[in-house]
Scaffold this motif. Structure first.
Motif, mmCIF file in Angstrom:
data_model
loop_
_atom_site.group_PDB
_atom_site.id
_atom_site.type_symbol
_atom_site.label_atom_id
_atom_site.label_comp_id
_atom_site.label_asym_id
_atom_site.label_seq_id
_atom_site.Cartn_x
_atom_site.Cartn_y
_atom_site.Cartn_z
ATOM 1 N N PRO A 1 0.816 -1.225 0.000
ATOM 2 C CA PRO A 1 0.000 0.000 0.000
ATOM 3 C C PRO A 1 0.847 1.271 0.000
ATOM 4 O O PRO A 1 0.440 2.298 -0.553
ATOM 5 N N VAL B 1 1.825 2.118 -3.503
ATOM 6 C CA VAL B 1 0.695 2.667 -4.259
ATOM 7 C C VAL B 1 0.478 4.134 -3.919
ATOM 8 O O VAL B 1 0.262 4.977 -4.801
ATOM 9 N N PHE B 2 0.547 4.471 -2.625
ATOM 10 C CA PHE B 2 0.273 5.847 -2.192
ATOM 11 C C PHE B 2 1.544 6.676 -1.990
ATOM 12 O O PHE B 2 1.470 7.826 -1.548
ATOM 13 N N ARG B 3 2.699 6.071 -2.272
ATOM 14 C CA ARG B 3 3.982 6.780 -2.232
ATOM 15 C C ARG B 3 4.232 7.434 -0.872
ATOM 16 O O ARG B 3 4.489 8.635 -0.765
ATOM 17 N N LEU B 4 4.148 6.613 0.160
ATOM 18 C CA LEU B 4 4.399 7.085 1.516
ATOM 19 C C LEU B 4 5.508 6.267 2.152
ATOM 20 O O LEU B 4 5.868 5.195 1.664
ATOM 21 N N LEU C 1 -1.136 2.484 6.641
ATOM 22 C CA LEU C 1 -1.120 1.721 5.390
ATOM 23 C C LEU C 1 -0.284 0.451 5.514
ATOM 24 O O LEU C 1 -0.630 -0.586 4.944
#
Length: 405
Positions: free
Chosen positions: A96, A99-102, A112
């Motif tokens: 995840p 996907v969310f670039r964290l 996430l």
């Protein structure tokens, strides 16, 4: 669509089970909400960062190259091949965040990184309910799921509250066991069972991937499952072996994919894997059994009463000694013995599996007692004990917030 949304698929039992699972997810969320990114353990940080590195095109997680790349001169994990886990163990929590670039150092990143395991924990709970309901009826399904959803051990494993992500391996193992049993019961059908079982073959293959990919030591279930399939279908051993071999092929392919199809690294990882970390001397150590007992009790104080009662009932009451009750008990004993054999591991997937299979076993015995002349007393006792266990767990969760003030 009308044929799909039927009362049988979406009736009262499914609604009640869904409500319990929503409560489970809320409990996991409560635990995550009371944890700070600054308190993430070095081990968790390394696991997620190695997974992120692999997703982003860096070194494969669980290899010496990833350890050096992530931690530089001060690696948390030694720069060797991970002998206990495949890259899958690292990739799940990091997905995840890719996907969310964290990153893990933010609050959103923490949520996430934990979300996949909360989802897997809920799916394992759904599997426990489904299997128990199929074996013992609605009552058995409710008992097993209620014990599961309000178990501190299960919640900690699913929310990663001071815990390793063992829930993935537990879900894969649980699914593999009961998928293999389901496949075996279809082998006498008057059709080409190998081709007809392609869905179950895929499901069994995915389950084996999740189990072994998360914990190499869970490969021990391969021999056990073959033995179970031969026992259940003694006259169709060839078909059983063909189905199991096909499922194993699917698992190997998916495991290969977790290495991003690097055959050399897969070979090095497998040849350096520890498939059984056990000591025969542990079986004569009383401390190993005491540790197991404490870990089971930590999964819910009600188990201290329910498990011995269920075992005594199973022993003295012949009606309860049928395959539906015997199978989860046998697997609970197997994983309990594996935990005893490896007592020095700080936290073991074998303990979690022991507890999950005990939930199913206790539910089966409870459902049997509800069909006796003493059903009213049995109903009152079971509802009272399971409810008290849930209340005790909720009070414990509330105490976490109080203790942080």
């Amino acid at each position: 669509m009308r044929g799909f949304f039927t009362r049988e698929r979406f009736g009262r039992p499914q609604i009640l089970a869904g409500a319990l699972l929503l409560a489970f997810v809320a409990e996991c969320g409560w635990l995550i909400a009371h944890e700070s990114p600054a308190l993430v353990s070095p081990g968790e940080y390394t696991r997620v960062q190695e997974g992120l590195s692999q997703w982003r095109g860096g070194a494969l997680a669980g290899t010496p190259f990833a350890s050096k790349q992530v931690a530089g001169d001060l690696p948390v994990r030694p720069p060797v091949f991970d002998a206990e886990h495949s890259p899958l163990w690292y990739l799940i929590g990091a997905l995840p965040m890719v996907v969310f670039r964290l990153n893990l150092d933010s609050l959103a990143g923490l949520w996430l990184s934990r979300a996949p395991y909360v989802i897997i924990g809920a799916l394992l709970g759904a599997s426990v309910w489904y299997v128990s309901r199929r074996l013992y009826g609605n009552a058995g399904g409710y008992i097993a799921l209620a014990l599961y959803c309000f178990s501190p051990a299960v919640l900690r494993n699913s929310a990663l509250w001071a815990s390793q992500p063992n829930v993935t391996g537990a879900w894969g193992t649980f699914g593999a066991v009961f998928t293999a049993i389901a496949v075996s019961h279809t082998l006498y059908a008057p059709r080409e069972v190998v081709l007809w079982n392609w869905r179950r073959i895929l499901l069994l293959g995915v389950s084996l991937t999740l189990a072994i990919g998360s914990q190499f030591s869970l490969a021990i279930i391969l021999l056990v499952l073959v033995g179970f399939m031969f026992y259940l279908a003694p006259e169709r051993k060839t078909a059983a072996l063909a189905i199991f071999t096909a499922a194993l092929g699917v698992a190997i392919l998916l495991l290969f994919a977790s290495y991003f199809f690097h055959a050399g690294l897969l070979w090095h990882g497998i040849t350096r894997a520890i498939f059984l970390d056990a000591s025969g001397r542990a079986f004569v150590m009383s401390g190993a059994y005491l540790q197991l007992g404490k870990e089971i009790a930590n999964a819910g104080p009600v188990l201290v009463l329910l498990v011995p009662t269920a075992l005594v009932t199973y022993t003295v009451w012949g009606r309860s000694r049928y395959f539906g009750n015997s199978a989860p008990l046998l697997f609970a004993v197997l994983f309990a013995l594996l935990r005893v054999a490896a007592p020095h591991t700080a936290e073991s997937v074998f303990t979690l599996l022991t507890v999950v299979f005990l939930f199913v076993f206790v539910a089966g015995i409870g459902a049997d007692l509800l069909e006796t002349k003493g059903r009213e007393l049995a109903t009152a006792l079971i509802i009272g004990l399971v409810s008290a266990n849930a209340v005790w767990n909720v009070i414990g969760l509330a105490g976490i917030a109080h203790g942080m003030r």
